[in-house]
Every structure is written in structure tokens, then in C-alpha cells.
Design a protein around this motif. Structure first.
Motif, PDB file in Angstrom:
ATOM      1  N   LYS A 284      34.722  19.360 -61.751  1.00 44.41           N
ATOM      2  CA  LYS A 284      36.112  19.423 -60.898  1.00 44.41           C
ATOM      3  C   LYS A 284      35.829  19.536 -59.294  1.00 44.41           C
ATOM      4  O   LYS A 284      35.203  20.652 -59.246  1.00 44.41           O
ATOM      5  CB  LYS A 284      36.980  20.592 -61.293  1.00 44.41           C
ATOM      6  N   LEU A 285      36.034  18.567 -58.467  1.00 40.43           N
ATOM      7  CA  LEU A 285      35.887  18.774 -57.217  1.00 40.43           C
ATOM      8  C   LEU A 285      37.091  18.891 -56.466  1.00 40.43           C
ATOM      9  O   LEU A 285      37.936  18.310 -56.707  1.00 40.43           O
ATOM     10  CB  LEU A 285      34.916  17.644 -56.716  1.00 40.43           C
ATOM     11  N   GLN A 286      37.168  19.427 -55.174  1.00 45.70           N
ATOM     12  CA  GLN A 286      37.930  19.417 -54.232  1.00 45.70           C
ATOM     13  C   GLN A 286      37.609  18.632 -53.098  1.00 45.70           C
ATOM     14  O   GLN A 286      36.584  19.078 -52.566  1.00 45.70           O
ATOM     15  CB  GLN A 286      38.584  20.620 -53.846  1.00 45.70           C
ATOM     16  N   ALA A 287      38.221  17.657 -52.683  1.00 45.51           N
ATOM     17  CA  ALA A 287      37.840  17.011 -51.660  1.00 45.51           C
ATOM     18  C   ALA A 287      38.933  17.208 -50.327  1.00 45.51           C
ATOM     19  O   ALA A 287      40.005  16.868 -50.526  1.00 45.51           O
ATOM     20  CB  ALA A 287      37.788  15.276 -51.712  1.00 45.51           C
ATOM     21  N   ALA A 296      42.325  16.728 -51.854  1.00 45.40           N
ATOM     22  CA  ALA A 296      42.636  16.241 -53.386  1.00 45.40           C
ATOM     23  C   ALA A 296      41.645  16.715 -54.250  1.00 45.40           C
ATOM     24  O   ALA A 296      40.575  17.012 -54.021  1.00 45.40           O
ATOM     25  CB  ALA A 296      42.226  14.687 -53.042  1.00 45.40           C
ATOM     26  N   ASP A 297      42.307  16.684 -55.482  1.00 46.34           N
ATOM     27  CA  ASP A 297      41.480  17.289 -56.841  1.00 46.34           C
ATOM     28  C   ASP A 297      40.765  15.958 -57.345  1.00 46.34           C
ATOM     29  O   ASP A 297      41.496  15.046 -57.683  1.00 46.34           O
ATOM     30  CB  ASP A 297      42.031  18.025 -57.695  1.00 46.34           C
ATOM     31  N   VAL A 298      39.561  16.102 -57.636  1.00 51.09           N
ATOM     32  CA  VAL A 298      38.857  15.089 -58.350  1.00 51.09           C
ATOM     33  C   VAL A 298      38.154  15.543 -59.516  1.00 51.09           C
ATOM     34  O   VAL A 298      37.476  16.480 -59.533  1.00 51.09           O
ATOM     35  CB  VAL A 298      37.845  14.368 -57.273  1.00 51.09           C
ATOM     36  N   THR A 299      38.360  14.630 -60.474  1.00 49.95           N
ATOM     37  CA  THR A 299      37.510  14.919 -61.654  1.00 49.95           C
ATOM     38  C   THR A 299      36.306  13.915 -61.944  1.00 49.95           C
ATOM     39  O   THR A 299      36.979  12.619 -61.969  1.00 49.95           O
ATOM     40  CB  THR A 299      38.655  15.152 -62.813  1.00 49.95           C
ATOM     41  N   VAL A 300      35.365  14.195 -61.977  1.00 51.44           N
ATOM     42  CA  VAL A 300      34.144  13.092 -62.192  1.00 51.44           C
ATOM     43  C   VAL A 300      33.119  13.687 -63.099  1.00 51.44           C
ATOM     44  O   VAL A 300      32.603  14.780 -63.169  1.00 51.44           O
ATOM     45  CB  VAL A 300      33.766  12.740 -60.749  1.00 51.44           C
ATOM     46  N   GLN A 301      32.700  12.637 -64.130  1.00 51.35           N
ATOM     47  CA  GLN A 301      31.693  12.998 -64.839  1.00 51.35           C
ATOM     48  C   GLN A 301      30.406  12.491 -64.350  1.00 51.35           C
ATOM     49  O   GLN A 301      30.347  11.586 -63.670  1.00 51.35           O
ATOM     50  CB  GLN A 301      32.094  12.189 -66.193  1.00 51.35           C
ATOM     51  N   GLN A 302      29.455  13.171 -64.588  1.00 50.21           N
ATOM     52  CA  GLN A 302      28.031  12.619 -64.072  1.00 50.21           C
ATOM     53  C   GLN A 302      27.690  11.352 -64.251  1.00 50.21           C
ATOM     54  O   GLN A 302      27.849  10.909 -65.492  1.00 50.21           O
ATOM     55  CB  GLN A 302      26.970  13.612 -64.314  1.00 50.21           C
ATOM     56  N   ARG A 304      29.011   8.758 -62.921  1.00 51.00           N
ATOM     57  CA  ARG A 304      30.412   7.794 -62.774  1.00 51.00           C
ATOM     58  C   ARG A 304      30.766   7.975 -61.382  1.00 51.00           C
ATOM     59  O   ARG A 304      30.504   8.881 -60.873  1.00 51.00           O
ATOM     60  CB  ARG A 304      31.243   7.950 -63.851  1.00 51.00           C
ATOM     61  N   PHE A 305      31.656   6.888 -60.816  1.00 52.01           N
ATOM     62  CA  PHE A 305      32.197   7.114 -59.734  1.00 52.01           C
ATOM     63  C   PHE A 305      33.765   7.455 -59.862  1.00 52.01           C
ATOM     64  O   PHE A 305      34.478   7.045 -60.928  1.00 52.01           O
ATOM     65  CB  PHE A 305      32.335   5.778 -58.808  1.00 52.01           C
ATOM     66  N   ALA A 306      34.402   8.107 -59.099  1.00 55.61           N
ATOM     67  CA  ALA A 306      35.606   8.544 -59.151  1.00 55.61           C
ATOM     68  C   ALA A 306      36.452   8.473 -57.668  1.00 55.61           C
ATOM     69  O   ALA A 306      35.706   8.763 -56.946  1.00 55.61           O
ATOM     70  CB  ALA A 306      36.029  10.216 -59.897  1.00 55.61           C
ATOM     71  N   ALA A 309      40.301   9.135 -52.128  1.00 55.34           N
ATOM     72  CA  ALA A 309      41.400   8.824 -51.405  1.00 55.34           C
ATOM     73  C   ALA A 309      40.980   7.823 -50.473  1.00 55.34           C
ATOM     74  O   ALA A 309      40.262   7.743 -50.175  1.00 55.34           O
ATOM     75  CB  ALA A 309      42.137   9.854 -50.792  1.00 55.34           C
ATOM     76  N   ASP A 310      42.156   7.093 -49.981  1.00 51.97           N
ATOM     77  CA  ASP A 310      41.599   5.998 -48.892  1.00 51.97           C
ATOM     78  C   ASP A 310      40.783   5.123 -49.231  1.00 51.97           C
ATOM     79  O   ASP A 310      40.009   4.692 -48.450  1.00 51.97           O
ATOM     80  CB  ASP A 310      41.613   6.579 -47.612  1.00 51.97           C
ATOM     81  N   GLY A 311      40.223   4.645 -50.352  1.00 53.27           N
ATOM     82  CA  GLY A 311      39.554   3.637 -50.805  1.00 53.27           C
ATOM     83  C   GLY A 311      38.072   4.415 -50.873  1.00 53.27           C
ATOM     84  O   GLY A 311      37.043   3.877 -51.046  1.00 53.27           O
ATOM     85  N   TYR A 312      37.893   5.745 -50.585  1.00 51.37           N
ATOM     86  CA  TYR A 312      36.779   6.485 -50.781  1.00 51.37           C
ATOM     87  C   TYR A 312      36.385   6.781 -52.117  1.00 51.37           C
ATOM     88  O   TYR A 312      37.373   6.991 -53.118  1.00 51.37           O
ATOM     89  CB  TYR A 312      36.568   7.711 -50.124  1.00 51.37           C
ATOM     90  N   SER A 313      35.256   6.810 -52.621  1.00 51.05           N
ATOM     91  CA  SER A 313      34.908   7.232 -54.117  1.00 51.05           C
ATOM     92  C   SER A 313      33.500   8.029 -54.069  1.00 51.05           C
ATOM     93  O   SER A 313      32.777   8.057 -53.167  1.00 51.05           O
ATOM     94  CB  SER A 313      34.859   6.172 -55.056  1.00 51.05           C
ATOM     95  N   VAL A 314      33.526   9.024 -54.923  1.00 47.99           N
ATOM     96  CA  VAL A 314      32.552   9.872 -55.230  1.00 47.99           C
ATOM     97  C   VAL A 314      31.844  10.004 -56.350  1.00 47.99           C
ATOM     98  O   VAL A 314      32.468   9.620 -57.606  1.00 47.99           O
ATOM     99  CB  VAL A 314      33.060  11.553 -54.908  1.00 47.99           C
ATOM    100  N   ALA A 315      30.570   9.985 -56.546  1.00 51.29           N
ATOM    101  CA  ALA A 315      29.673  10.166 -57.832  1.00 51.29           C
ATOM    102  C   ALA A 315      28.781  11.266 -57.731  1.00 51.29           C
ATOM    103  O   ALA A 315      28.434  11.630 -56.704  1.00 51.29           O
ATOM    104  CB  ALA A 315      29.039   8.744 -58.016  1.00 51.29           C
ATOM    105  N   VAL A 316      28.588  11.843 -59.107  1.00 48.94           N
ATOM    106  CA  VAL A 316      27.554  12.832 -59.344  1.00 48.94           C
ATOM    107  C   VAL A 316      26.142  12.367 -59.463  1.00 48.94           C
ATOM    108  O   VAL A 316      26.137  11.612 -60.599  1.00 48.94           O
ATOM    109  CB  VAL A 316      28.159  13.874 -60.417  1.00 48.94           C
TER     110      VAL A 316
END
Lengths: 460, 287
Positions: A284-287, A296-302, A304-306, A309-316
Motif C-alpha cells: 500500500k503506497l501513498q502518492a 492518492a492511495d495505491v495498492t500494487v503487487q510486486q 505489476r503496474f498500478a 493519477a493523471d496517467g502516471y503509474s507505479v511498479a514495485v
């Protein structure tokens, strides 16, 4: 009848009844059982070949040594042992029953003359008086006696512990009951296992012997698995699974099981047995958008990308629970709306502010993480187990009465003599003769002293 | 004083008891024999107190996770010594045959020496598999059974020592030497049987409580693991002993040898399996 005149059937019967066979079988079971403790059982073929060579392995297989406790020959010995038990019981039980129905009130001359434990007392008392006297002493030192008159002589008979004659039969029966319980468990029960990932459920388990799936007839869900530790140490105190039993989607039963505390439903029991990781960690990340200050709260599995906001995504890219004693840490990459990926950067749960120094579009904070785990359960259904416990109970009960008590009998024959009377006392025990011999010596001493004292009293 | 120091003192007292029993055999003074028994009793009481203290200490160290001192190799060896002395004292009380002390107390003494000198004596919290009330019942019954077999073995050795001389001995006058002091071979033979008769049902109970526990913890009351199998081997041997003895008068030499073989199998079941083989009871070896 000598052996030669006996028919083969009689001889077979005698063989199956014999105690010699019992002793041989017990020692044979003891010796053969060693094999399976030295040679690993049910290991893969490659392991035997590596350790003992190919030809030895073939020998083991042909002798069924690799699963010897279920081999034909071992089960054969056990079967012969059971037959021996049953035959012994059939042969001897009527004889034992006769002891109860028809106690030998009048001692035969064989008993009076031939017993290992016997004594003779001469007394001036008349037979009737001597009988009364002996009966009193016996009652005090041994047990109450029955007086019978036959052939002009008086006979006394006293016995103790006749029920102990049944102890052996109860014990033998109990062994057969335990075996029956084991067979029932093998035929109508199963041993299985199942791994359930936290949050998921199953209605099937896998047989340990055939690896085939078995339908439970209901559903088991694992809500959570965790390990608890002893205070201030890394020693596991317990492994716990929160299990829920469901039927047609309706919750029936809920239990937090642990090692040594299983869950049972409809005769099927689930035991905590193992655990392990099930897939990549979920973070669980907070961006925080550094321009707008929005979070924004983001839940992401290692792996994968999640979306952030605004078209940005994050991956672990990677995650460790403890990074050089700085606590949980994750490596992240950010992908911008154009699909351009940033270089990997680290975030630490304990040092939330560090990522602000990176001056990215977003500042990431690691809020929490979850390592998905599965719980490994042993599953057993054993409809024979209560029969086994019944057998065990009878085994204890039977062996106690057989070991600590024996059927002891004392006979006396009182005959008139010119000087008074002669008393012949004989006794036996149906087992532990050496022990009874010592007890009889004591009894004999007491009886003799009593008669001596009373005659002295009369003289004085 | 902590329990460890008290166990050390117990060991010294058992050593003293053994020496006194040896002096008794050399001097044949019955007062010395009584002293030997009293010192043994003192050691036994001290050891009982030490066991209680260790139990109490486990609560001091582990809080609510304290437990009876029956959980690892060290504690089991100490408990084995305690059980052996208990069975010996009962036999001493009933039969007053104190030469037996010279053969049984060394078993307890060497157990204590081994435990105190080379085994890990720390009070550690229990691994999850051992957290069960069955543990206590299982260990107590097994070890009292083992103790019965230990006493039977000591008595059997005395029997074999004596019977050889007795058969050569001629005449009515009592036998000279140390062996003359031993109980008669008839009593030794009977004691052998009696000690096994105590041990066997206890071993049976020990196996059954172990099976019950295994069933409760894993859902399998019997899995032919080496420890289980060896306990069954011991059971078979003593079952053979009892049957041989019950009905066929298999007394004397062969009974004594079977008793010694039975105890050797018991020792292997207790220690050998952990040290040589592997299996479910492997936690017993590390301590």
C-alpha cells in the motif's frame, strides 16, 4: 494322545493355539520392525539407488522393504498373530469359564500331594474344630473359604482374584479391536492435505497416498494466517490460521486453529501443519502530487503496474521486509503518461520523508505491506479412531487386571488322626508362581504359628 | 539457590549413596545399608524439590508460557533418574534388599552426571508442536516405564552374577563373598518380573498417550516413525517376556537375558533413535 496319532487338522490347530507361536511372532515382529527404522520408508527410488546402488534397490523392492509396514509379509505376520490370539482365546476360554462355574471345592489328591506350595500340620484339635480354626485364619490372611465334607474328610477351599483370569482375554480382544479400528480407518478414512492462500477457499483436498483430489462436501476458507512469536525473541510461539467452514455459502463454523488445536467438522479434521509464501508482496503506497498536494492511495503487487493519477503509474521492482535494519523497503519505478520509465528509487516505511528529496512529480510513501501466505493443513478423516481408543482403554484395563492380580486358590484337607487331626494345605496361583511361592511361605508361617500358639495356650 | 545447583547437590548425594552401598557390600553391616537407603531418600527428596523449583523457575522466566520440566533431552534424563530412584525406593521399602541399590543407584547417578555435565540445561520456550497437555502425560508414563525396565535390568545382572556361582556352590552353609549378600536368585528372578510388570503397562500407557497426542496434533495416531516403531519393538520384547514367563515357567537365566535385551532396546528407543536415526522426535536431541 501323542502327536503321531493326531490328524493334520488337530496339529495345525495346536500350532495356531500354541504359546510358542506367540513368543516367536512377538520376537519376529520386534526384529523385522527394525528394518523400517534403519531404511528410510517411501523415499523416491533415486534416493535408494544413490545410497545403496541399483541392485540393492531392486532387492529392497522385491522384499517390499521400502514400505515394509504395509508389505504382504509384515501384514502376514500381523494376521498370523491375530489368528494366534483368536485361537488361543477360543481354546482357553471355556476352561477359564469353568473356574467360575464350577470351582474345585474338594481338592484332588493330585493337588494335595503334588502342589509346589503345600504344607502339613498336625494338631490336637478335632477335625471340625481345626476346620473352623483354619477357616478363621484364612479369612484374616487370605479370603473366606467354603467347607465341604467328602469321604469322611473335611475340605476347605478359598480363592482370590478370579476376575484376573479374564484380564488376558480382555487385553487380547483389545489388540484385535485396535487392529479393527485401524483397518476401518484405512478403508473408509483418508489422510490428505491442502494449501489455502489467505482470503481464498477450497472444497477439495489432496489425498496423501494417491495424490487424487477428494471432495469435502463443504467449503473451507482461510481468512488469515500468522505466526506469533515469544516476547523479545524470534522463536515462533504458534502458527495460527483463521478458518471458516461454509455450506452453500452460509458460514457454519469459525475457528482459529493452531498446532495442537485442530478444527473438526463432519468427521473431517484440519490440522495446522505448514505455511509458506503465496505470490509476491502487496504494497500500500501513498502518492502525493508535489504540484497540487493531492494524495492518492495505491495498492500494487510486486511486478505489476498500478495507476496513480493523471496517467502516471507505479511498479514495485523489489521488496524486502528488513533492509539493513532500516525496516521494510521497496524499490519503485514510475511511468509517465508518455510511457517513459524512471530509474528505480527506494522508499522506506520508517523514513517517509526521504522520497521528497527525489523531486519527482509524486512523492511516494510506503504505508503498509502484506506478504500473502498460504496455510498448509493436514486433513484427516478416520471413522475408526474411536474404535482404536476403545481398544486402548480395554488394553489398559485388561492388562492391569491381568498383571497386578492373579487367581490364587488355597485348598485344605482335614483328616482325623488318633492324636487329633492332620491338615494338608495346598495352594496355587495361575501365574507368577515364584511370587506366589513367597506369599504362600508367609501364609504358611502364619497358619502354623496360629496353630502352635493356640495349642500352647491350651497346654498352659 | 536455583534448581541447577540443587540438581548438582542431588548428583553428589546419589554419588554418596552409591559409595555407601558399595561399603555395605564390602562390610556387610546392615546399619550401613540403612544409611545408604536414607541417603538415597534424601537425594530423591532433593531432586523432587529441584524438579518443583525448575517448574516454578519456568514461570519466572517464561511468564504464562511456563511448563512442567519434561520437555527436552536434559529434562528427560533428569526425570529418568528421578523415576529410577522412585521405583528403587518402592522396591527397597517392600523387600529391604539393599544390595540392589549398588546396581540401580549408579544408573540414576550416571544419568544425572551426564545431564549436569554435558546437556543444555536452559529453560527455553516450547516450540508449537510441544505445546500440549499430552506432553506431560506422555513423558511421565514413558519414563516411569523406562525406570521399571532399568531396575529390572539391574536385578537381572545381579541374578546372572549369582546364579553361576550358586550352581557351583555345594553344601548347606550360606555362600560367602559379596554374592552371599545378594538376595536369593528366586527373589531376584521375582523382582525382575515384578519390575517389568510395573514397566510394561506404563509403557503401554506411554505409547497410547503418544498416539492420542499424535492424533490430536496431526490426525495420525500411528505413522511408523522410528521412535514410535522402537517403542513398539520394546513393547514386543517385554510382551514376549511376559508370555514366556506367564505360562511356560520361562524363569531364570533366559528371563534375565531377555530383560537385559529389553532394556538395551529401551535405551536405543530413548537415546539411540534421537542420536542415530531421524524422525518426528528429533527435537528431543538438541535440547
Amino acid at each position: 494322545m501323542t502327536d503321531k496319532t493326531k490328524s493334520p487338522i488337530d496339529r495345525t490347530w495346536d500350532f495356531l493355539c500354541s504359546l510358542k507361536l506367540t513368543i516367536i511372532l512377538l520376537l519376529l515382529l520386534a526384529v523385522t520392525s527394525i528394518i523400517g527404522t534403519v531404511l528410510q520408508q517411501n523415499a523416491p527410488a533415486a534416493e535408494y539407488i544413490r545410497e545403496y546402488g541399483e541392485s540393492n534397490y531392486k532387492l529392497f523392492v522385491s522384499l517390499q522393504f521400502t514400505d515394509m509396514y504395509h508389505s504382504f509379509w509384515f501384514i502376514g505376520i500381523l494376521a498370523l498373530f491375530s489368528v494366534n490370539l483368536i485361537c488361543c482365546s477360543i481354546k482357553n476360554f471355556p476352561r477359564v469359564w469353568k473356574f467360575v462355574r464350577e470351582p474345585m471345592l474338594v481338592a484332588s489328591s493330585g493337588i494335595l500331594k503334588g502342589s509346589a506350595n503345600r504344607t502339613e500340620i498336625e494338631t490336637a484339635e478335632a477335625p471340625a474344630e481345626a476346620a473352623r480354626h483354619l477357616s478363621t485364619v484364612l479369612k484374616k490372611e487370605f479370603g473366606s473359604s467354603t467347607l465341604t465334607e467328602a469321604d469322611g474328610k473335611l475340605y476347605l477351599f478359598a480363592q482370590k482374584g478370579i476376575y484376573s483370569r479374564f484380564g488376558a482375554y480382555i487385553t487380547h480382544l483389545s489388540i484385535l479391536i485396535v487392529m479393527a479400528g485401524a483397518i476401518i480407518g484405512n478403508l473408509w478414512g483418508y489422510k490428505a492435505y491442502v494449501n489455502i492462500i489467505e482470503g481464498t477457499s477450497t472444497d477439495q483436498v489432496v489425498s496423501r497416498s494417491s495424490r487424487e483430489p477428494i471432495d469435502l462436501g463443504f467449503t473451507v476458507r482461510c481468512d488469515d494466517f500468522d505466526v506469533s512469536y515469544y516476547p523479545n525473541s524470534m522463536r515462533p510461539k504458534d502458527y495460527n490460521s483463521d478458518l471458516v467452514v461454509l455450506e452453500d455459502g452460509v458460514e457454519i463454523l469459525r475457528k482459529r486453529i493452531e498446532v495442537n488445536d485442530p478444527l473438526t467438522y463432519k468427521g473431517i479434521t484440519f490440522y495446522q501443519s505448514s505455511y509458506g509464501p503465496a505470490g509476491n508482496p502487496i504494497l500500500k503506497l501513498q502518492a502525493k502530487n508535489n504540484a497540487t498536494g493531492e494524495t492518492a492511495d495505491v495498492t500494487v503487487q510486486q511486478g505489476r503496474f498500478a495507476q496513480v493519477a493523471d496517467g502516471y503509474s507505479v511498479a514495485v521492482t523489489n521488496f524486502v521486509e528488513n533492509d539493513r535494519n532500516f525496516g521494510p523497503a521497496a524499490g519503485l519505478i514510475v511511468s509517465d503518461p508518455a510511457g517513459k520509465q524512471s530509474a528505480p528509487f527506494p522508499v522506506w516505511q520508517r523514513f517517509a520523508d526521504l522520497d521528497t528529496k527525489r523531486n519527482g512529480t509524486f512523492t511516494f510513501t510506503l504505508v503498509s505491506f502484506d506478504m500473502p501466505q498460504y496455510t498448509g493443513l493436514q486433513v484427516a478423516k478416520d471413522p475408526g479412531v474411536n474404535i482404536v481408543w476403545l481398544g486402548c482403554f480395554l488394553m489398559i484395563f485388561g492388562s492391569m487386571s491381568a498383571f497386578f492380580f492373579s487367581h490364587k486358590r488355597v485348598w485344605a484337607c482335614i483328616e482325623e488322626t488318633p492324636k487329633g487331626s492332620q491338615i494338608v494345605i495346598a495352594a496355587n496361583a495361575h501365574r507368577n508362581q515364584p511370587g506366589f511361592a513367597l506369599a504362600f511361605e508367609e501364609l504358611q508361617q502364619k497358619i502354623e504359628n496360629d496353630f502352635k500358639n493356640s495349642s500352647q495356650q491350651k497346654e498352659g | 539457590m536455583d534448581s541447577n545447583q540443587l540438581f548438582n547437590l542431588t548428583t553428589i548425594v546419589y554419588f554418596a549413596a552409591m559409595v555407601i552401598y558399595f561399603i555395605y557390600i564390602a562390610s556387610r553391616n546392615n546399619k550401613i545399608a540403612l544409611a545408604g537407603t536414607l541417603v538415597t531418600l534424601l537425594g530423591f527428596l532433593m531432586q523432587t524439590a529441584a524438579l518443583g523449583l525448575r517448574w516454578y523457575e519456568s514461570y519466572q522466566i517464561l511468564g504464562e508460557d511456563g511448563r512442567a520440566p519434561l520437555t527436552n533431552l536434559y529434562e528427560s534424563v533428569v526425570f529418568f533418574a528421578w523415576s529410577t530412584v522412585l521405583i528403587y525406593l518402592i522396591i527397597d521399602y517392600k523387600y529391604k534388599q539393599r544390595t540392589i541399590g549398588a546396581f540401580v543407584i549408579p544408573i540414576a547417578l550416571f544419568s544425572m552426571l551426564w545431564a549436569q555435565m554435558s546437556l543444555h540445561a536452559g529453560i527455553d520456550p516450547l516450540v508449537p508442536a510441544l505445546q500440549s497437555n499430552w506432553l506431560t502425560y506422555h513423558v511421565i508414563t514413558c519414563f516411569l516405564g523406562y525406570a521399571g525396565f532399568a531396575v529390572a535390568c539391574g536385578v537381572s545382572i545381579m541374578y546372572l552374577m549369582k546364579i553361576g556361582k550358586e550352581e557351583k556352590h555345594q553344601g548347606d552353609q550360606p555362600m560367602g563373598g559379596i554374592l552371599g549378600l545378594f538376595p536369593s536368585t528366586r527373589i531376584l528372578d521375582d523382582l525382575n518380573y515384578k519390575a517389568i510388570m510395573v514397566g510394561f503397562p506404563l509403557l503401554t500407557l506411554g505409547i497410547i498417550t503418544g498416539a492420542a497426542w499424535a492424533n490430536y496434533a496431526w490426525g495420525t495416531y500411528w505413522s511408523w516413525d522410528p521412535k514410535e516403531t522402537w517403542s513398539l519393538i520394546v513393547w514386543f520384547i517385554y510382551a514376549a517376556f511376559i508370555h514366556a514367563r506367564f505360562t511356560r515357567g520361562w524363569v531364570g537365566r533366559r528371563a534375565a537375558w531377555l530383560s537385559i535385551i529389553g532394556f538395551a532396546a529401551t535405551l536405543f528407543c530413548y537415546l539411540g533413535v534421537n542420536l542415530v536415526l531421524s524422525g518426528l522426535h528429533s527435537y528431543g536431541s538438541g535440547g
